[in-house]
Write a protein that holds these residues in place. Structure first.
Motif, PDB file in Angstrom:
ATOM      1  N   ALA A   1       6.527  58.689  46.043  1.00  0.00           N
ATOM      2  CA  ALA A   1       5.504  57.099  46.130  1.00  0.00           C
ATOM      3  C   ALA A   1       3.767  57.508  45.640  1.00  0.00           C
ATOM      4  O   ALA A   1       3.853  58.838  46.496  1.00  0.00           O
ATOM      5  CB  ALA A   1       6.105  56.860  47.088  1.00  0.00           C
ATOM      6  N   HIS A   2       3.114  56.922  45.510  1.00  0.00           N
ATOM      7  CA  HIS A   2       2.385  56.957  45.814  1.00  0.00           C
ATOM      8  C   HIS A   2       1.907  55.463  46.762  1.00  0.00           C
ATOM      9  O   HIS A   2       1.785  54.813  46.425  1.00  0.00           O
ATOM     10  CB  HIS A   2       1.219  56.397  44.682  1.00  0.00           C
ATOM     11  CG  HIS A   2      -0.273  56.300  44.004  1.00  0.00           C
ATOM     12  ND1 HIS A   2      -0.492  57.673  43.668  1.00  0.00           N
ATOM     13  CD2 HIS A   2      -0.909  55.074  44.735  1.00  0.00           C
ATOM     14  CE1 HIS A   2      -2.159  57.511  44.072  1.00  0.00           C
ATOM     15  NE2 HIS A   2      -2.565  56.049  44.168  1.00  0.00           N
ATOM     16  N   ASN A   3       0.900  55.995  47.892  1.00  0.00           N
ATOM     17  CA  ASN A   3       0.572  54.975  49.324  1.00  0.00           C
ATOM     18  C   ASN A   3      -0.407  53.768  48.993  1.00  0.00           C
ATOM     19  O   ASN A   3      -1.782  55.111  47.842  1.00  0.00           O
ATOM     20  CB  ASN A   3       0.090  56.280  49.956  1.00  0.00           C
ATOM     21  CG  ASN A   3       1.743  56.616  50.814  1.00  0.00           C
ATOM     22  OD1 ASN A   3       2.437  56.850  50.175  1.00  0.00           O
ATOM     23  ND2 ASN A   3       1.406  56.949  52.302  1.00  0.00           N
ATOM     24  N   MET A   4      -1.024  53.024  48.706  1.00  0.00           N
ATOM     25  CA  MET A   4      -2.398  52.291  48.537  1.00  0.00           C
ATOM     26  C   MET A   4      -2.347  51.368  49.701  1.00  0.00           C
ATOM     27  O   MET A   4      -1.418  51.254  50.599  1.00  0.00           O
ATOM     28  CB  MET A   4      -1.914  51.735  47.407  1.00  0.00           C
ATOM     29  CG  MET A   4      -1.832  52.577  45.926  1.00  0.00           C
ATOM     30  SD  MET A   4      -1.977  51.929  44.156  1.00  0.00           S
ATOM     31  CE  MET A   4      -4.184  50.729  44.460  1.00  0.00           C
ATOM     32  N   HIS A   5      -3.138  50.587  50.364  1.00  0.00           N
ATOM     33  CA  HIS A   5      -3.205  49.777  50.547  1.00  0.00           C
ATOM     34  C   HIS A   5      -3.898  48.526  50.123  1.00  0.00           C
ATOM     35  O   HIS A   5      -4.924  49.031  49.096  1.00  0.00           O
ATOM     36  CB  HIS A   5      -3.541  49.965  52.003  1.00  0.00           C
ATOM     37  CG  HIS A   5      -2.447  49.392  52.981  1.00  0.00           C
ATOM     38  ND1 HIS A   5      -2.717  48.000  53.221  1.00  0.00           N
ATOM     39  CD2 HIS A   5      -1.385  50.246  54.326  1.00  0.00           C
ATOM     40  CE1 HIS A   5      -1.528  47.387  54.484  1.00  0.00           C
ATOM     41  NE2 HIS A   5      -0.724  48.745  54.918  1.00  0.00           N
ATOM     42  N   ILE A   6      -3.845  47.242  50.802  1.00  0.00           N
ATOM     43  CA  ILE A   6      -4.472  45.935  50.659  1.00  0.00           C
ATOM     44  C   ILE A   6      -6.355  46.161  50.520  1.00  0.00           C
ATOM     45  O   ILE A   6      -6.438  46.781  50.888  1.00  0.00           O
ATOM     46  CB  ILE A   6      -4.342  44.890  50.965  1.00  0.00           C
ATOM     47  CG1 ILE A   6      -2.501  44.669  51.205  1.00  0.00           C
ATOM     48  CG2 ILE A   6      -5.211  43.925  51.220  1.00  0.00           C
ATOM     49  CD1 ILE A   6      -2.621  43.861  52.079  1.00  0.00           C
ATOM     50  N   GLY A   7      -6.388  45.631  48.763  1.00  0.00           N
ATOM     51  CA  GLY A   7      -8.424  46.067  48.206  1.00  0.00           C
ATOM     52  C   GLY A   7      -8.002  47.538  48.007  1.00  0.00           C
ATOM     53  O   GLY A   7      -9.488  47.553  47.641  1.00  0.00           O
TER      54      GLY A   7
END
Ligand code: NI
Ligand code: MN
Length: 224
Positions: A85-91
């Protein structure tokens, strides 16, 4: 590059070397003509954790050794189950081998079918081969779409029209006005009786206000 629409929110983007799935809800989806065993994926992007979006992700990821791309909480959920999994977030955006992915806000909820908090629901912008694709995820209309449209010349916008859980057609028309994509593709309709909508009527109304809409058959693939 090719874009294939399976129905509901589920679609596939394929470049010469890489296949990406977004929200692959296929086997339990009464409208998808394609089953999960027929497709493969290098990457699986999820907009949020609801069952009609996670869908067959785990089955496909297990078979294809796919990498999940999603917001931090949901990425951790899959990582804890042994998936890549590659963790990202909003923006935030990140350059993958196939192009850039950026997460945007979406107004909705996000909990997994087994009741784990899935973080914030999201939309996703994909920058691949000089094209910009905006998949809004499940969302109500929000005024920041205007900013998303100003900052990104969106070529293809996939947006829900089915109402009840997301925007209905009237709000989706406003969303098109805000984002002004070159082509809009309606999604998240007619999967269940509660989200029935007429995509052709939506197309007619959108074109009266100057927005081009392409209604895809369930299972149809187009060159983008
Ligand atoms: Ni949802
Ligand atoms: Mn949904």
């Amino acid at each position: 590059m090719k874009l294939r629409y399976f129905s509901h929110s589920a679609c596939q983007i394929s470049t010469k070397n890489i296949t990406i799935l977004i929200d692959p809800f296929l086997d339990g989806n009464p409208t998808s003509p394609v089953k999960s065993e027929e497709i493969s994926a290098d990457y699986i992007i999820l907009t949020h954790a609801h069952g009609d979006h996670i869908g067959d992700s785990e089955k496909i990821a297990k078979r294809c050794n796919s990498t999940f791309i999603c917001v931090n909480e949901l990425a951790n959920y899959f990582a804890s189950k042994g998936f890549k999994a590659h963790n990202m977030h909003i923006g935030g955006s990140y350059n993958f081998p196939f192009g850039k992915v950026k997460f945007t806000i979406a107004h909705h909820g996000s909990v997994t079918p087994d009741n784990y908090y899935g973080g914030e629901p999201a939309g996703v912008l994909l920058f691949i081969e000089d094209k910009v694709i905006y998949h809004t995820g499940d969302t109500g209309l929000f005024y920041d779409m205007k900013l998303i449209g100003e900052l990104n010349k969106v070529d293809y916008m996939l947006l829900p029209i089915g109402d009840n859980f997301t925007m209905g057609t009237d709000d989706a028309l406003k969303a098109l006005e805000f984002v002004n994509p070159k082509t809009a593709i309606p999604i998240h309709y007619n999967t269940f009786p509660v989200i029935e909508a007429d995509p052709n009527q939506f197309k007619e109304k959108a074109e009266l206000q100057g927005n081009f809409v392409k209604v895809l058959e369930f299972g149809e693939e187009i060159e983008v």
